[in-house]
Write a protein that holds these residues in place. Sequence first.
Motif, PDB file in Angstrom:
ATOM      1  N   THR A 356     -12.903  12.077  32.801  1.00  0.00           N
ATOM      2  CA  THR A 356     -12.943  13.293  33.633  1.00  0.00           C
ATOM      3  C   THR A 356     -12.968  12.935  35.115  1.00  0.00           C
ATOM      4  O   THR A 356     -12.232  13.516  35.924  1.00  0.00           O
ATOM      5  CB  THR A 356     -14.182  14.148  33.277  1.00  0.00           C
ATOM      6  N   HIS A 357     -13.817  11.985  35.502  1.00  0.00           N
ATOM      7  CA  HIS A 357     -13.903  11.565  36.898  1.00  0.00           C
ATOM      8  C   HIS A 357     -12.594  10.922  37.365  1.00  0.00           C
ATOM      9  O   HIS A 357     -12.121  11.187  38.473  1.00  0.00           O
ATOM     10  CB  HIS A 357     -15.063  10.583  37.096  1.00  0.00           C
ATOM     11  N   LEU A 358     -12.024  10.090  36.530  1.00  0.00           N
ATOM     12  CA  LEU A 358     -10.774   9.426  36.898  1.00  0.00           C
ATOM     13  C   LEU A 358      -9.646  10.432  37.094  1.00  0.00           C
ATOM     14  O   LEU A 358      -8.834  10.295  38.017  1.00  0.00           O
ATOM     15  CB  LEU A 358     -10.390   8.391  35.836  1.00  0.00           C
ATOM     16  N   LYS A 359      -9.604  11.450  36.250  1.00  0.00           N
ATOM     17  CA  LYS A 359      -8.539  12.460  36.390  1.00  0.00           C
ATOM     18  C   LYS A 359      -8.736  13.318  37.632  1.00  0.00           C
ATOM     19  O   LYS A 359      -7.759  13.758  38.255  1.00  0.00           O
ATOM     20  CB  LYS A 359      -8.440  13.297  35.118  1.00  0.00           C
ATOM     21  N   LYS A 360     -10.000  13.546  38.013  1.00  0.00           N
ATOM     22  CA  LYS A 360     -10.257  14.236  39.299  1.00  0.00           C
ATOM     23  C   LYS A 360      -9.738  13.375  40.449  1.00  0.00           C
ATOM     24  O   LYS A 360      -9.123  13.879  41.396  1.00  0.00           O
ATOM     25  CB  LYS A 360     -11.759  14.484  39.474  1.00  0.00           C
ATOM     26  N   GLY A 361     -10.003  12.070  40.376  1.00  0.00           N
ATOM     27  CA  GLY A 361      -9.503  11.158  41.399  1.00  0.00           C
ATOM     28  C   GLY A 361      -7.985  11.106  41.423  1.00  0.00           C
ATOM     29  O   GLY A 361      -7.373  11.084  42.496  1.00  0.00           O
ATOM     30  N   LEU A 362      -7.373  11.125  40.231  1.00  0.00           N
ATOM     31  CA  LEU A 362      -5.917  11.098  40.138  1.00  0.00           C
ATOM     32  C   LEU A 362      -5.308  12.343  40.758  1.00  0.00           C
ATOM     33  O   LEU A 362      -4.283  12.261  41.458  1.00  0.00           O
ATOM     34  CB  LEU A 362      -5.491  10.968  38.673  1.00  0.00           C
ATOM     35  N   ARG A 363      -5.931  13.484  40.537  1.00  0.00           N
ATOM     36  CA  ARG A 363      -5.423  14.735  41.134  1.00  0.00           C
ATOM     37  C   ARG A 363      -5.408  14.646  42.659  1.00  0.00           C
ATOM     38  O   ARG A 363      -4.419  14.988  43.303  1.00  0.00           O
ATOM     39  CB  ARG A 363      -6.292  15.923  40.691  1.00  0.00           C
ATOM     40  N   LEU A 364      -6.493  14.141  43.229  1.00  0.00           N
ATOM     41  CA  LEU A 364      -6.582  14.034  44.687  1.00  0.00           C
ATOM     42  C   LEU A 364      -5.607  12.993  45.231  1.00  0.00           C
ATOM     43  O   LEU A 364      -4.948  13.206  46.253  1.00  0.00           O
ATOM     44  CB  LEU A 364      -8.015  13.672  45.106  1.00  0.00           C
ATOM     45  N   ALA A 365      -5.511  11.848  44.543  1.00  0.00           N
ATOM     46  CA  ALA A 365      -4.604  10.787  45.003  1.00  0.00           C
ATOM     47  C   ALA A 365      -3.154  11.272  44.955  1.00  0.00           C
ATOM     48  O   ALA A 365      -2.375  11.041  45.895  1.00  0.00           O
ATOM     49  CB  ALA A 365      -4.777   9.535  44.146  1.00  0.00           C
ATOM     50  N   THR A 366      -2.776  11.953  43.875  1.00  0.00           N
ATOM     51  CA  THR A 366      -1.407  12.467  43.749  1.00  0.00           C
ATOM     52  C   THR A 366      -1.139  13.550  44.790  1.00  0.00           C
ATOM     53  O   THR A 366      -0.055  13.595  45.381  1.00  0.00           O
ATOM     54  CB  THR A 366      -1.186  13.044  42.329  1.00  0.00           C
ATOM     55  N   LEU A 367      -2.143  14.395  45.028  1.00  0.00           N
ATOM     56  CA  LEU A 367      -2.018  15.476  46.010  1.00  0.00           C
ATOM     57  C   LEU A 367      -1.757  14.920  47.407  1.00  0.00           C
ATOM     58  O   LEU A 367      -0.902  15.418  48.142  1.00  0.00           O
ATOM     59  CB  LEU A 367      -3.298  16.317  46.005  1.00  0.00           C
ATOM     60  N   GLY A 370       1.058  11.201  46.617  1.00  0.00           N
ATOM     61  CA  GLY A 370       2.211  11.234  45.721  1.00  0.00           C
ATOM     62  C   GLY A 370       2.005  10.297  44.544  1.00  0.00           C
ATOM     63  O   GLY A 370       1.055   9.511  44.501  1.00  0.00           O
ATOM     64  N   ALA A 371       2.925  10.376  43.578  1.00  0.00           N
ATOM     65  CA  ALA A 371       2.779   9.614  42.329  1.00  0.00           C
ATOM     66  C   ALA A 371       3.091   8.137  42.496  1.00  0.00           C
ATOM     67  O   ALA A 371       2.607   7.298  41.733  1.00  0.00           O
ATOM     68  CB  ALA A 371       3.686  10.217  41.258  1.00  0.00           C
ATOM     69  N   ASN A 372       3.908   7.789  43.489  1.00  0.00           N
ATOM     70  CA  ASN A 372       4.367   6.399  43.626  1.00  0.00           C
ATOM     71  C   ASN A 372       3.697   5.698  44.805  1.00  0.00           C
ATOM     72  O   ASN A 372       4.349   5.111  45.653  1.00  0.00           O
ATOM     73  CB  ASN A 372       5.890   6.364  43.784  1.00  0.00           C
ATOM     74  N   HIS A 373       2.373   5.762  44.828  1.00  0.00           N
ATOM     75  CA  HIS A 373       1.617   5.150  45.916  1.00  0.00           C
ATOM     76  C   HIS A 373       0.566   4.212  45.338  1.00  0.00           C
ATOM     77  O   HIS A 373       0.070   4.416  44.231  1.00  0.00           O
ATOM     78  CB  HIS A 373       0.946   6.240  46.759  1.00  0.00           C
TER      79      HIS A 373
END
Length: 581
Positions: A356-367, A370-373
């Motif tokens: 759950t925490h990792l997916k919250k982090g993934l949402r912010l990082a992608t936001l 972007g996906a390729n960073h």
Amino acid sequence: MTDNHKLLFRLAELMLQHEQHILPVDLLFDDGQIGDFVKSIQIDSPYQQMLLEGVLTESVRDEKLYVGFTVEGYFHYVLGEVIYSKSEEKSAEYLKEIIEHNKLNGAKEGVEQCLIRDVQNGDLSRLMWLIDRCEDYLSLFTLPLANVFHLFNFQNNSKELFTKTVEELLKKQTESDLIVLENVMAFFIKSQRHQIYLSLARCIFETNLPQNSRSTKLKLHAIKYIDKSYRKTQLENLYRQMRSNKPKVQNATIYIELGLGFRIISEFKKALSCFEIALNLLADLKNQITIRCHHSLGLIYSDLGNYPLSIKHLYLALKITEKTKGKDYFSAYRSYNHIGSILHLIDKKNIIKSITHLKKGLRLATLHFGANHTETAIIYNALGITYGIKKDYKKAEIYYLAAFDVFKSIYPKDDPWLSTIYNNLASLYCSTGELGKALTFQNEAIEISIYNSGENDVLTAIMQSTYAKILNLLNQTKDSIENYQKTIKTFQLKLPSEHLYLQKAHSNLGIVYMENGSFSLAIKCFLKSLKVLNYYGDKFLDKKIELINWIIKCYQIKGNNSRANFYKKMAQKILEVNNDR
């Protein structure tokens, strides 16, 4: 020059002259160069074409018709061309006058574009002069100077050209020189030009910088790119230099960078000392530096195996971030990532919380990226690890390969991030029984890790442990034992005696001995592993039971029933404690 180009060039020139970014169309009617273009209502006239194509926009104000550039960036580009043309025979003072006194909205960015043209034509003189004399406008010089290094990076003598440029920049040794260099380094990281960043970092470290906190910070940025044999000496020199003066609040960031440098070479206790000094300097402040300090402490306590303290500091970093910057502030993703990576290490029951925490982090990082960073790929990697522990190997592979694709497209082939993802993929394929794949990836991982960190580094030891596991599954027992022993030796040298990495390494070696009939050696390993777990009291009871059952099995096979019964009673007591809880 085409008619369209002539129109746009002249329009930008008039805007510079009148210091306005939109002009009355009436003013253009009488212009000798473009008046006829503007008067024409023919659809194929340059003026009408630029309006139709959306390059220019007309608007009405106070019953007058005005025209301006639709896209700000394109206006800056054309204006740069105008300024470059008008200033070709002029000194940098002409550009300084525009920067400081021209009221046109976009004039400064036009000078920035002009300097980029200077650079592309091999002339750095005006750029260097302005950096030393326009300290209030240093952000304008980041892109031009970055272009210098970008162009040099493709030449055979790039190292010599990098050094020459940095030395030229530092001739007057002003604070501005170092600020612009810092900005350029940050630009290359943000734009993921890691190869250029690496080359510039090495160059900076080898250059004789002025002795101050800003130059120390620059050198610390470069530390992981210099030869590994010099890193410790250089870090300790910088540490002594910092400690020789009374600590100041403004030096907190230097201590954080210094701590991160020590972390790179697995000097975790020295790193912890630096982060604690930084936190003491910051006292009750709640700002970005405080957040970074708590985050760094979270990382180092994780390295030292103190996961509860690690989580405490990471949650503090997250709390301050969300309170001062909002829940969607981009840097919160780091805290979510590391909290998610550690929760399941405290207790495997936390695995869903971790995800759950990792997916919250993934949402912010992608936001934000972007996906390729890189930052997004780091969380892909963490999700791969977590799903691997959950034994959901399909999802683990998806996330690992997503991280692998990003890292491979961004970093040079010998970067530490690639060794990390190679190791994790090898571990995954080891779990799925694809040992050929696992061995190929693991050989790559170890080679890169030794190149970057040496044979006696914690990261290299982690990779040797994975390698040992693969060798054991391939029935190469002797080599497997040898690699586990190397792993343990490094962990004992670099980590606290109670670190869980040591517990796992002793346990893994014990299993190899047990599977191959060396029961006395296996028992010794299991007892060492148990000793580490005993440090944590009533935690990790399941692991203790597992170790004790292996010890019992070994004693039973050896025919020593009295010792087997002794450990059976020990296991029973632990089970009773567990049931009471």
